[in-house]
Design a protein around this motif. Sequence first.
Motif, PDB file in Angstrom:
ATOM      1  N   ALA A  51       0.906  -0.771  -0.215  1.00 36.12           N
ATOM      2  CA  ALA A  51       0.018  -0.520  -0.243  1.00 36.12           C
ATOM      3  C   ALA A  51       0.672   1.326  -0.336  1.00 36.12           C
ATOM      4  CB  ALA A  51      -1.086  -0.331   1.186  1.00 36.12           C
ATOM      5  N   LEU A 110      -7.689   0.668   4.168  1.00 38.16           N
ATOM      6  CA  LEU A 110      -6.968   0.919   3.549  1.00 38.16           C
ATOM      7  C   LEU A 110      -7.232   2.940   3.344  1.00 38.16           C
ATOM      8  CD1 LEU A 110      -4.599   0.540   1.805  1.00 38.16           C
ATOM      9  CD2 LEU A 110      -7.003   0.069  -0.509  1.00 38.16           C
ATOM     10  N   LEU A 122      -5.337  -0.823  -3.422  1.00 38.90           N
ATOM     11  CA  LEU A 122      -6.042  -1.915  -3.598  1.00 38.90           C
ATOM     12  C   LEU A 122      -5.441  -2.947  -4.359  1.00 38.90           C
ATOM     13  CD1 LEU A 122      -8.883  -3.162  -2.071  1.00 38.90           C
ATOM     14  CD2 LEU A 122     -10.103  -2.235  -4.081  1.00 38.90           C
ATOM     15  N   LEU A 175      -2.449   1.232   4.908  1.00 39.97           N
ATOM     16  CA  LEU A 175      -2.993  -0.195   5.022  1.00 39.97           C
ATOM     17  C   LEU A 175      -2.841   0.178   6.704  1.00 39.97           C
ATOM     18  CD1 LEU A 175      -4.630  -1.889   3.954  1.00 39.97           C
ATOM     19  CD2 LEU A 175      -3.019  -4.102   4.407  1.00 39.97           C
TER      20      LEU A 175
END
Length: 339
Positions: A143, A241, A258, A150
């Motif tokens: 991420a 997220l 994502l 995240l």
Amino acid sequence: MLTTHLDRTTARAAIALANRAPSVHNSQPWRWRIGDDSVHLFADPGRALPATDPDGRDLRYSCGAALHHLRVALLAAGLGSTVHRLPDPHHPEHLAAVELAHGRPMPPDLALAQAIERRHSDRRVFSTWPVPPEFLEELRDAADGQGAQLQVLEGSAQRDLVARLVEHAGVEQALTPGLAQETATWTGRSRGAREGVPAANVPGSPDGVVPVRHFGAGEQGQNALGEEESDGTVLAVLAVLATPADDPVEQLRAGEALSAVLLTATRQGLATDPISQPLEVPETRARLRDVLADGGEPHMVVRLGWAPISAEPVPRTGRRPLADTIEPLDHPWPPGQGS
């Protein structure tokens, strides 16, 4: 930049993999155009979900996931990329221009590309086997590499709160005019459908602690767990997220993050289930913001864990024909979107 024109066969193969990206209700709300040394991503407003997603957030998350899938596929083919997000303010549907150059994929890059075909959303309950801390750290790094964070929720209080927010968002959406009809249109479809969510991909008995969005139908068998097992235990992973801000570019980046998290988790062997419902209702989105320890704007809830050994494979969801997603580079702009 490339010193020769982009090979159309390579570009089309990469777009075919990009089209495997997750999208809200499997609506696949994107279009592509191929240039001499670039690939361009456009939103497809004709595939938007105005009742579910009035602000276009889910659409941009979906397109961001497709954008990251494209970059992964191109790198596996030996093409690096530089992304220009929302390159033309006069054409807001032009979400990204991907400028290509020669690249050299490493083994992890190839493994990520291989995960594209294996990734799927698993809405069933997960086993209570713990996810190793080093796996979670790798997911955080995935991420972070896309400009997002995240945050894994710790403790039952945070997890219970998020579960209640998902449930509350479902109640609010049930009162939204036109939403039930829109959901029924896009879900409960047959296994051979090229778009939308098949009934075979939705549990017939949603027994998990985190509620499953109400779809048109559910025919998927639920996972059988042990007598004392539940995916509500602290051993299953629930994460949020987030990015520093909340605007169209950040929403696009959140979709890219994502994709990075889901593909990395798939490569690890984990089952994944992205949950956008609490972000679609302003009240629950604001309350979800309070869950974030380090601030930021929430964009997606992600459920992660191990599918039981006895779990049946998740059916593959359909995709539109490749030709239907690609337009000529000089295709006219939609009316009212600039000259």
